[in-house]
Design a protein around this motif. Structure first.
Motif, PDB file in Angstrom:
ATOM      1  N   VAL A 247       0.800  -1.194  -0.059  1.00 38.79           N
ATOM      2  CA  VAL A 247       0.002  -0.054  -0.095  1.00 38.79           C
ATOM      3  C   VAL A 247       0.925   1.393  -0.018  1.00 38.79           C
ATOM      4  CG1 VAL A 247      -1.750   1.399   1.276  1.00 38.79           C
ATOM      5  CG2 VAL A 247      -1.786  -1.182   1.274  1.00 38.79           C
ATOM      6  N   ASN A 248       1.916   1.259   0.690  1.00 35.35           N
ATOM      7  CA  ASN A 248       2.856   2.199   0.783  1.00 35.35           C
ATOM      8  C   ASN A 248       3.409   2.522  -0.580  1.00 35.35           C
ATOM      9  OD1 ASN A 248       4.555   4.505   1.631  1.00 35.35           O
ATOM     10  ND2 ASN A 248       6.017   3.048   2.683  1.00 35.35           N
ATOM     11  N   ALA A 249       3.696   1.556  -1.435  1.00 35.93           N
ATOM     12  CA  ALA A 249       4.173   1.711  -2.834  1.00 35.93           C
ATOM     13  C   ALA A 249       3.289   2.342  -3.614  1.00 35.93           C
ATOM     14  CB  ALA A 249       4.549   0.451  -3.200  1.00 35.93           C
ATOM     15  N   ILE A 250       1.865   2.082  -3.544  1.00 36.81           N
ATOM     16  CA  ILE A 250       0.638   2.625  -4.294  1.00 36.81           C
ATOM     17  C   ILE A 250       0.875   4.085  -4.160  1.00 36.81           C
ATOM     18  CG2 ILE A 250      -1.627   2.819  -4.821  1.00 36.81           C
ATOM     19  CD1 ILE A 250      -1.732  -0.369  -4.107  1.00 36.81           C
ATOM     20  N   THR A 251       0.854   4.530  -2.763  1.00 40.12           N
ATOM     21  CA  THR A 251       0.658   5.771  -2.195  1.00 40.12           C
ATOM     22  C   THR A 251       1.641   6.794  -3.056  1.00 40.12           C
ATOM     23  OG1 THR A 251       1.798   5.506  -0.415  1.00 40.12           O
ATOM     24  CG2 THR A 251      -0.378   5.419  -0.236  1.00 40.12           C
ATOM     25  N   PHE A 252       3.268   6.247  -2.960  1.00 39.47           N
ATOM     26  CA  PHE A 252       4.316   6.933  -3.636  1.00 39.47           C
ATOM     27  C   PHE A 252       3.811   7.136  -5.265  1.00 39.47           C
ATOM     28  CE2 PHE A 252       7.325   5.673  -0.255  1.00 39.47           C
ATOM     29  CZ  PHE A 252       7.465   7.086   0.289  1.00 39.47           C
ATOM     30  N   ALA A 253       3.360   6.190  -5.834  1.00 41.58           N
ATOM     31  CA  ALA A 253       2.998   6.293  -7.390  1.00 41.58           C
ATOM     32  C   ALA A 253       2.041   7.351  -7.424  1.00 41.58           C
ATOM     33  CB  ALA A 253       2.774   4.815  -7.806  1.00 41.58           C
ATOM     34  N   ALA A 254       0.995   7.419  -6.565  1.00 38.91           N
ATOM     35  CA  ALA A 254      -0.053   8.161  -6.971  1.00 38.91           C
ATOM     36  C   ALA A 254       0.572   9.724  -6.668  1.00 38.91           C
ATOM     37  CB  ALA A 254      -1.159   8.038  -6.083  1.00 38.91           C
ATOM     38  N   ALA A 255       1.256   9.815  -5.628  1.00 48.18           N
ATOM     39  CA  ALA A 255       1.758  11.124  -5.197  1.00 48.18           C
ATOM     40  C   ALA A 255       2.525  11.718  -6.468  1.00 48.18           C
ATOM     41  CB  ALA A 255       2.657  11.153  -3.938  1.00 48.18           C
ATOM     42  N   ALA A 256       3.470  10.835  -6.981  1.00 45.74           N
ATOM     43  CA  ALA A 256       4.208  11.121  -8.138  1.00 45.74           C
ATOM     44  C   ALA A 256       3.526  11.740  -9.300  1.00 45.74           C
ATOM     45  CB  ALA A 256       5.147   9.928  -8.507  1.00 45.74           C
ATOM     46  N   LEU A 257       2.326  11.025  -9.529  1.00 44.17           N
ATOM     47  CA  LEU A 257       1.496  11.293 -10.634  1.00 44.17           C
ATOM     48  C   LEU A 257       0.746  12.840 -10.550  1.00 44.17           C
ATOM     49  CD1 LEU A 257      -0.034  10.458 -13.368  1.00 44.17           C
ATOM     50  CD2 LEU A 257      -1.674   9.464 -11.744  1.00 44.17           C
TER      51      LEU A 257
END
Length: 420
Positions: free
Chosen positions: A171-181
């Motif tokens: 879930v942490n990895a998903i949040t980083f991806a969304a933040a970058a976008l």
């Protein structure tokens, strides 16, 4: 683009990335503690993430000034996705032991440091774009940070109990991806423009080097010279670095060990973090609404006193859970006023051409002792026991919050300085 667009984008990105980070700050210590039973190894793991975090944050300042904070934030968050995903993958393959976990958390720290510094460096420009006082922006950002921490902490306990510490990091990895976008799409470049030659230099800034080709180390030295020449910034660094050390011992080792030794699970740990950060949302929201009218030094001193020592005392005394949660709620509410005030003071005192390097240097120095907080907590428990360790760290926290008030130079905290 609407004036509020970049602020909303930064707010959303911060909410996502901080929610994920809060999850990892609960999941990783719990993973180590539950698999090894060692407070010392738990502290060592926390150090392996925070030490490179601090170093990378300090060194990233000139790069942020040169290429712009947006690019640094996006690149680091995208790279974090791949690194963080290694934890659930290794866990799924039943390979997640300490020899592999430590390099992964080291890489997480290397990437998080510059990303956090870059997002912080965006704040003055976003305040200018939105045409609002910087106290309001820092207050709103503070409220968002605490909302994200509350959501991350509340979700972390339940998620860890449901799928395990290792898998929860997906879930942490998903949040980083969304933040970058969101940062990539919603925030303009915000490149730092060097000050033209011939313009007056505020606060004794040196003239730009010929051709603007200053060395990277020269840029770092320039930021360091400015920081150490400001008595208020130096006082803030010393006080915050000390309390951060003690907070890290509390969060990474002392509180998890107390929770486990009291017969509770990660759900209670997450709930305690949520009580603190949830109340801090209210404090930060009030700071955002009336921050520019508050007596900064008075509010800062009182808030720090309420935020620190009482938290350690109630755990040391093994108080009833109702009293613990009440204390955490009061402490959290008070803490909500701290970062908005600190951020406004710091940004006001830094000339715009130096924003990236000085804010990164300041933040890194404030975080410099955090890597050793976990080791400190683990070592104290091993030497003097949990209750004594909590009492000693709490009393040290109290001394650290009171000591700057005795310095005459710290009175400048209440005197705004606007840099161009």
């Amino acid at each position: 683009m609407r004036k509020g667009g970049p602020f909303l984008a930064l707010a959303a990105a911060e909410t996502l990335s901080l929610s994920g980070t809060r999850l990892s700050t609960i999941a990783i210590p719990w993973l180590v503690l539950s698999t090894t039973g060692s407070p010392v190894l738990t502290g060592l793991t926390a150090m392996m993430e925070m030490l490179p975090y601090v170093a990378a944050k300090a060194l990233s300042g000139p790069l942020i000034d040169r290429v712009g904070p947006k690019r640094i934030a996006v690149v680091c968050d995208i790279a974090s996705v791949a690194v963080v995903m290694l934890v659930p993958m290794l866990d799924w393959l039943d390979l997640l032991g300490m020899p592999l976990l430590l390099p992964v958390v080291f890489a997480m720290g290397v990437l998080r440091g510059p990303s956090d510094a870059a997002k912080q460096a965006m704040v003055p420009d976003i305040a200018e774009l939105a045409a609002v006082p910087i106290e309001r922006v820092t207050g709103l950002v503070g409220a968002i940070e605490r909302l994200a921490s509350t959501a991350g902490a509340a979700g972390a306990g339940a998620l860890i109990g449901l799928i395990g510490s290792g898998q929860a990091l997906a879930v942490n990895a998903i949040t980083f991806a969304a933040a970058a976008l969101i940062v990539g799409v919603g925030i303009p470049g915000l490149q730092r423009v060097p000050e033209p030659r011939g313009m007056p230099k505020p606060c004794g800034l040196p003239e730009a080097r010929k051709g603007g080709m200053s060395s990277y180390l020269g840029d770092l030295r320039e930021g360091w010279r400015f920081l150490r020449g400001d008595a208020v910034l130096v006082s803030i660094v010393i006080m915050v670095a000390t309390t951060n050390l003690l907070d890290q011992a509390y969060h990474a080792v002392l509180l998890p060990v107390w929770t486990q030794s009291s017969g509770h699970g990660p759900e209670l740990l997450g709930a305690m973090f949520s009580a603190f950060t949830g109340a801090s949302i209210v404090g930060a929201a009030i700071a955002a609404a009336i921050g520019e009218r508050m007596p900064r030094l008075t509010v800062y001193a009182v808030a720090f006193l309420l935020t620190g020592f009482p938290r350690f005392l109630v755990i040391a005394l093994d108080a009833p859970l109702s009293l613990i949660f009440l204390t955490l709620t009061i402490a959290g509410f008070a803490s909500g006023f701290l970062n908005p005030i600190l951020s406004a003071v710091i940004f006001e005192r830094i000339p715009k051409p130096l924003t990236g390097r000085v804010t990164a240097m300041n933040a890194a120095l404030c975080f410099a002792l955090i890597p050793f907080g976990g080791l400190l907590g683990g070592a104290l428990i091993s030497m003097i026991g949990l209750a004594a360790a909590l009492s000693l760290t709490g009393l040290t926290y109290l001394a650290a919050t009171l000591s700057p008030l005795a310095l005459k130079s710290f009175r400048g905290f209440d005197k705004p300085i606007t840099q161009s």
